[in-house]
Design a protein around this motif. Structure first.
Motif, mmCIF file in Angstrom:
data_model
loop_
_atom_site.group_PDB
_atom_site.id
_atom_site.type_symbol
_atom_site.label_atom_id
_atom_site.label_comp_id
_atom_site.label_asym_id
_atom_site.label_seq_id
_atom_site.Cartn_x
_atom_site.Cartn_y
_atom_site.Cartn_z
ATOM 1 N N GLY A 122 -9.017 12.770 -11.996
ATOM 2 C CA GLY A 122 -9.754 11.667 -11.384
ATOM 3 C C GLY A 122 -11.102 11.382 -12.003
ATOM 4 O O GLY A 122 -11.829 10.507 -11.516
ATOM 5 N N GLN A 142 -15.784 8.253 -11.925
ATOM 6 C CA GLN A 142 -14.588 8.333 -11.110
ATOM 7 C C GLN A 142 -14.505 7.071 -10.275
ATOM 8 O O GLN A 142 -15.502 6.371 -10.074
ATOM 9 N N HIS A 143 -13.283 6.747 -9.808
ATOM 10 C CA HIS A 143 -13.143 5.538 -8.991
ATOM 11 C C HIS A 143 -12.600 5.898 -7.624
ATOM 12 O O HIS A 143 -11.827 6.834 -7.448
ATOM 13 N N ASP A 144 -13.051 5.109 -6.658
ATOM 14 C CA ASP A 144 -12.610 5.276 -5.278
ATOM 15 C C ASP A 144 -11.463 4.316 -5.020
ATOM 16 O O ASP A 144 -10.733 3.932 -5.934
ATOM 17 N N ASN A 145 -11.290 3.893 -3.776
ATOM 18 C CA ASN A 145 -10.234 2.952 -3.438
ATOM 19 C C ASN A 145 -10.403 1.656 -4.217
ATOM 20 O O ASN A 145 -11.524 1.190 -4.447
ATOM 21 N N TRP A 168 -15.622 1.727 -9.511
ATOM 22 C CA TRP A 168 -16.100 2.877 -10.268
ATOM 23 C C TRP A 168 -17.488 3.316 -9.800
ATOM 24 O O TRP A 168 -18.268 2.533 -9.269
ATOM 25 N N ARG A 169 -17.776 4.572 -10.035
ATOM 26 C CA ARG A 169 -19.119 5.108 -9.817
ATOM 27 C C ARG A 169 -19.282 6.327 -10.711
ATOM 28 O O ARG A 169 -18.296 6.884 -11.211
#
Length: 323
Positions: A90, A112-115, A124-125
């Protein structure tokens, strides 16, 4: 009517295909891990600290200072290349090749990316903050500049940790009427790498000259006193015989002063340095009544504590040694 329906179906199909292609393109470019990093880098190129901080996410939960996270402290970088690596658990690494002030280097960021937005576009963040930690120690003063921004360290001779944008560069310096430093440059590459810099300051030539001038005037005032032991002065002379004229002092050789820092902010010392005074006085021998003129050199040494008063004024306090 049948032809219209067919044409409408074709149009819908084309729109769906175009939308699918658009999603693929966006996800591979603007909405990709590398695209997110490019947005952050673009803010640094524009010296836009607010946008860079927004994209960087939450500040690290530490006691690091934030003085450098402003527009004026950013030296614009030139991005050469941005490359995304393979996703591992991830987390996607993004490598950036950049140039700043004629230096080229690389930096690596982890994302990493969330929903996904609407289930399609990834959000992304940074998995780890893109802000670097730089430990700066300013010797013999608390004042310094970083990329032209005037700053004050919490304490002299003690390390303080500052947050800084990565990638980038820090040009550290101190220059005043009393102190100077050799400029120190810190190249900031990957944010995870710990960085340390020590900025050494020393007495400027004008500071040394100012102290020497004050010492010379102090000794001249001492020599103007018509006493065997001038008050508050580093020289004097015991005479067993009776003096019958006023003592006349002069300075044959002034001590050459050097300066050393102390651990006390705004205070320096001059190590004791040798000098020579001259005493001329008429005396009458208590043994046989002979009258003669005493003319002899009187060696001495003297040091000082030098204290700053304001930005350019100093006060000297003599440390006397009459041996």
């Amino acid at each position: 009517m049948r032809g219209i329906a067919i044409r409408a179906g074709i149009a819908v199909g084309v729109a769906i295909i175009a939308f699918a292609v658009l999603v693929v393109v966006l996800n591979a470019t603007v909405l990709s891990a590398s695209g997110y990093v490019q947005g952050y880098l673009g803010a640094l190129e524009r010296k836009d600290a607010a946008t860079a901080l927004q994209l960087a996410g939450e500040l690290p939960a530490t006691s690091r200072r934030t003085d450098l996270l402003i527009d004026a402290a950013i030296v614009p970088i030139t991005v050469i290349d941005v490359t995304s690596g393979d996703d591992v658990d991830g987390v996607t690494p993004v490598e950036v090749a950049f140039e700043v002030e004629g230096r080229t280097a690389t930096a690596t960021f982890l994302l990493q990316h969330d929903n996904a937005l609407f289930g399609i576009f990834p959000i992304w963040r940074f998995a780890e903050s893109p802000l670097a930690s730089v430990e700066i120690t300013v010797m013999n003063t608390t004042e310094f500049t970083a990329n032209g921004v005037n700053l004050r360290a919490p304490a002299q001779n003690e390390a303080a940790r500052y947050l800084a944008f990565a990638p980038g560069i820090l040009n550290l310096e101190h220059e005043s009427s009393l102190l100077v430093s050799t400029p120190k440059t810190v190249l900031i590459e990957s944010p995870a790498a710990p960085l340390r810099a020590v900025l050494n300051t020393e007495a400027s030539p004008s500071f040394v000259s100012q102290v020497q001038g004050e010492v010379d005037r102090y000794l001249a005032d001492c020599a103007a006193q018509q006493k065997l032991f001038p008050d508050g002065c580093p020289f004097g002379q015991d005479i067993a015989d009776r003096i019958i004229s006023d003592p006349a002092w002069s300075i044959v050789s002034n001590p050459v002063m050097t300066l050393q820092p102390t651990s006390t902010p705004g205070a320096w010392t001059t190590p004791a340095a040798p000098g020579v005074a001259r005493l001329i006085v008429d005396v009458k021998s208590i043994y046989n009544g002979e009258i003669f003129t005493l003319d002899e050199p009187v060696p001495f040494s003297v040091g000082f504590v030098v204290t700053f008063v304001g930005a350019s004024e100093i006060v000297l306090t003599p440390v006397l040694d009459q041996g």
